[in-house]
Every structure is written in structure tokens, then in C-alpha cells.
Design a protein around this motif. Structure first.
Motif, PDB file in Angstrom:
ATOM      1  N   UNK A  59       3.720  57.663  19.685  1.00  0.00           N
ATOM      2  CA  UNK A  59       3.722  56.661  18.626  1.00  0.00           C
ATOM      3  C   UNK A  59       5.055  55.936  18.667  1.00  0.00           C
ATOM      4  N   UNK A  60       5.140  54.830  17.969  1.00  0.00           N
ATOM      5  CA  UNK A  60       6.399  54.110  17.835  1.00  0.00           C
ATOM      6  C   UNK A  60       6.884  54.243  16.399  1.00  0.00           C
ATOM      7  N   UNK A  61       8.190  54.449  16.246  1.00  0.00           N
ATOM      8  CA  UNK A  61       8.804  54.535  14.923  1.00  0.00           C
ATOM      9  C   UNK A  61       9.977  53.569  14.886  1.00  0.00           C
ATOM     10  N   UNK A  62      10.069  52.809  13.799  1.00  0.00           N
ATOM     11  CA  UNK A  62      11.189  51.889  13.632  1.00  0.00           C
ATOM     12  C   UNK A  62      12.193  52.509  12.668  1.00  0.00           C
ATOM     13  N   UNK A  63      13.460  52.525  13.090  1.00  0.00           N
ATOM     14  CA  UNK A  63      14.559  52.992  12.248  1.00  0.00           C
ATOM     15  C   UNK A  63      15.333  51.770  11.819  1.00  0.00           C
ATOM     16  N   UNK A  64      15.407  51.534  10.515  1.00  0.00           N
ATOM     17  CA  UNK A  64      16.106  50.376   9.996  1.00  0.00           C
ATOM     18  C   UNK A  64      17.602  50.609   9.966  1.00  0.00           C
ATOM     19  N   UNK A  65      18.354  49.535  10.197  1.00  0.00           N
ATOM     20  CA  UNK A  65      19.811  49.591  10.095  1.00  0.00           C
ATOM     21  C   UNK A  65      20.179  49.914   8.645  1.00  0.00           C
TER      22      UNK A  65
END
Length: 66
Positions: A57-63
């Protein structure tokens, strides 16, 4: 969107860009980072392996500023 484990929730003071993510980092018992797919002004997107369903899966980590 994934939340970081407690020991990774603080920003890295050397770079100011948040926690240091790297390949093979285990986020939870079931999620392991495979590789960074991309990054930009809002954060990074990582490919992860989800052992619960044996898939990627893809996970986005926000700044931190978001």
C-alpha cells in the motif's frame, strides 16, 4: 492517513523536516516501509508492506507544518 508511532512523533531537530523515515522501518506490527515513492512540499509518500493482508500500500506522511 497513518499516524506515527509515539517514538517517531517528534520532529528531527537537525533537518526540521520531521521524523527520519527509512527503508525497512517497522511502523507497527503489520506495517513496514519498503521505499519512498516521492516527496514534495507537503510530505512524503512511501510504499509499505501490510502483513495483515499480505499486500503493498502507499502511505503519505505529512510535513510537520500540516
Amino acid at each position: 492517513m497513518a499516524s506515527l508511532p509515539p517514538d517517531m512523533s517528534q520532529s528531527d531537530t537537525r533537518s526540521g523536516d520531521g521524523p527520519q523515515l527509512h527503508e525497512n522501518l517497522r511502523l507497527t506490527d503489520d506495517l513496514t516501509l519498503i521505499r519512498c515513492l516521492g516527496q514534495g512540499g507537503m510530505g512524503q509518500v512511501w510504499l509499505v508492506h501490510d502483513a495483515t493482508v499480505s499486500s503493498q500500500k502507499a502511505i503519505k506522511f505529512l510535513a510537520p507544518k500540516y
